[in-house]
Design an enzyme around this catalytic site. Structure first.
Site, PDB file in Angstrom:
ATOM      1  N   ILE A  34      -4.338   0.170 -13.913  1.00 28.60           N
ATOM      2  CA  ILE A  34      -5.360  -0.249 -12.911  1.00 28.60           C
ATOM      3  C   ILE A  34      -5.871   0.818 -12.024  1.00 28.60           C
ATOM      4  O   ILE A  34      -7.004   1.190 -11.918  1.00 28.60           O
ATOM      5  CB  ILE A  34      -4.774  -1.557 -12.310  1.00 28.60           C
ATOM      6  N   ASP A  83       8.143   9.705  -5.385  1.00 32.91           N
ATOM      7  CA  ASP A  83       8.583   8.335  -5.407  1.00 32.91           C
ATOM      8  C   ASP A  83       8.054   7.637  -3.974  1.00 32.91           C
ATOM      9  O   ASP A  83       8.447   8.341  -2.875  1.00 32.91           O
ATOM     10  CB  ASP A  83      10.095   8.063  -5.335  1.00 32.91           C
ATOM     11  N   SER A 160      -2.809  -5.663  -3.868  1.00 32.69           N
ATOM     12  CA  SER A 160      -1.965  -6.880  -3.703  1.00 32.69           C
ATOM     13  C   SER A 160      -1.906  -7.659  -5.032  1.00 32.69           C
ATOM     14  O   SER A 160      -1.973  -6.943  -6.173  1.00 32.69           O
ATOM     15  CB  SER A 160      -2.311  -7.493  -2.664  1.00 32.69           C
ATOM     16  N   LYS A 178       4.389  -8.796  -1.910  1.00 32.90           N
ATOM     17  CA  LYS A 178       2.934  -8.750  -1.720  1.00 32.90           C
ATOM     18  C   LYS A 178       2.579  -9.568  -0.436  1.00 32.90           C
ATOM     19  O   LYS A 178       1.551  -9.158   0.070  1.00 32.90           O
ATOM     20  CB  LYS A 178       2.154  -9.080  -3.412  1.00 32.90           C
ATOM     21  N   ILE A 207      -5.627  -9.004 -15.526  1.00 27.88           N
ATOM     22  CA  ILE A 207      -6.326  -8.157 -16.196  1.00 27.88           C
ATOM     23  C   ILE A 207      -5.861  -7.568 -17.374  1.00 27.88           C
ATOM     24  O   ILE A 207      -4.769  -7.271 -17.792  1.00 27.88           O
ATOM     25  CB  ILE A 207      -6.462  -6.649 -15.151  1.00 27.88           C
TER      26      ILE A 207
END
Ligand code: COA
Length: 292
Positions: A34, A83, A160, A178, A207
């Site tokens: 994404i 990280d 999120s 989230k 998605i």
């Protein structure tokens, strides 16, 4: 890689080509499915970008590929071995980005970790790993970028989810993380608004071809979800990229503290995992009779 953009992709979008000329974006998880396309569209629209990731090879390769879309070669930097659980590593990445591009205007906190596990299979360490990556990692990203965001009166987008709007089995770790990310965005919007910094979330739905979906689908193909989406299609990474451009652009100058849900209306029908055979699928995974 599926869903990536090319030089002529801009014709598919409504945005003007130089929208983000002279702007710089800092994107954690930027080599992922994404966030990479978010980066690609920003770069097609003239921005420079730093892609941040844990895997150095994957991150640097993605940066070279995304740079093919840039207005000027060398506009995309890949910074690996970072990280998001480590704020010092993020600060060093911010310094490298500023050294290379001079500023940071936009931050996308997109790095995330996820896997399928019900409570009986989820160790305390596993729960913490996901909360640390998704929630603490989002905090750390803004913490590290804040001095630059203050200078540029910049804008932040947290990636999120919609899982936590309902009770989603196998996802308690991500749902908790989230929900925290949404709370972080709202509180930060209030704190940072007076400094001219906007903070919003994008909550993607299903998605197609995303890493998240392939990890969470229990083998269901994206097309099979179509009927469960009011707009009758699964989302694409381009849908998320479009929301990103809107939220970073001047068009959203008065928009902060919002959660832009980009899911075709799907969460109103309950999240996809909530529609799995219940409680049979859950019961078949639970380790009730073994050590919990
Ligand atoms: N089910 C249950 N527990 C799991 C798991 C799974 N599928 N995968 C990892 N864990 C547990 C580990 O067993 C460990 O707990 P334990 O020592 O008590 O058994 C804990 O999670 C931490 O695992 P570790 O591999 O040390 O963590 P990490 O920090 O290297 O990795 C993860 C983080 C676990 C989130 C890993 O899945 C990851 O790196 N994902 C990155 C990519 C990603 O998830 N992308 C999805 C985008 S939606």
């Amino acid at each position: 890689m599926p869903n990536t953009l090319n030089k002529s992709s801009l014709e598919e979008f409504v945005w003007k080509p130089d929208l983000f000329k002279d702007k710089v974006a800092f994107i954690t998880g930027g080599a992922g499915s994404i966030c990479r396309v978010q980066a690609e569209l920003l770069v097609l629209l003239g921005a420079k970008a730093a892609l941040i990731g844990r895997n150095a090879e994957k991150t640097e390769k993605a940066a070279l590929e995304v740079d093919q879309l840039s207005h000027e070669p060398g506009s995309v930097l890949g910074i690996g071995n970072v990280d998001v659980r480590n704020v010092q590593q993020l600060k060093a990445a911010i310094d490298k980005t500023v050294e290379r591009f001079g500023r940071i205007d936009y931050v996308i906190a997109g790095a995330a970790g996820n896997f399928i596990a019900d409570m009986t299979n989820l160790s305390a360490k596993a729960f913490k790993a996901v909360v640390d990556i998704d929630l603490l990692g989002s905090y750390n990203t803004v913490k590290a970028a804040l001095p630059e965001l203050v200078k540029s009166k910049g804008s932040v987008i947290f990636v999120s989810a919609t899982l936590h709007y309902t009770g989603t089995p196998f996802q308690i770790h991500v749902s908790a993380a989230k929900a925290g990310v949404d709370a972080l965005a709202r509180a930060l919007a209030v704190e940072l608004g007076p400094l001219g910094i906007r903070v919003n979330c994008i909550a993607p739905g299903i998605i197609g071809n995303s890493e998240g979906l392939s990890r969470l689908s229990f083998g269901t193909k994206p097309e099979e979800y179509t009927k469960r989406v009011p707009l009758q299609r699964v989302g694409s990474t381009k849908d998320i990229a479009n929301a990103t451009v809107y939220l970073f652009s001047q068009a959203a100058d008065y928009v902060t503290g919002t959660i832009e849900v980009v899911d075709g209306g799907a969460w109103n029908l309950g999240t996809v995992m909530g529609s799995l055979p219940y409680p049979d699928l859950l019961l078949s995974h639970q380790k009730i009779n073994s050590k919990l």
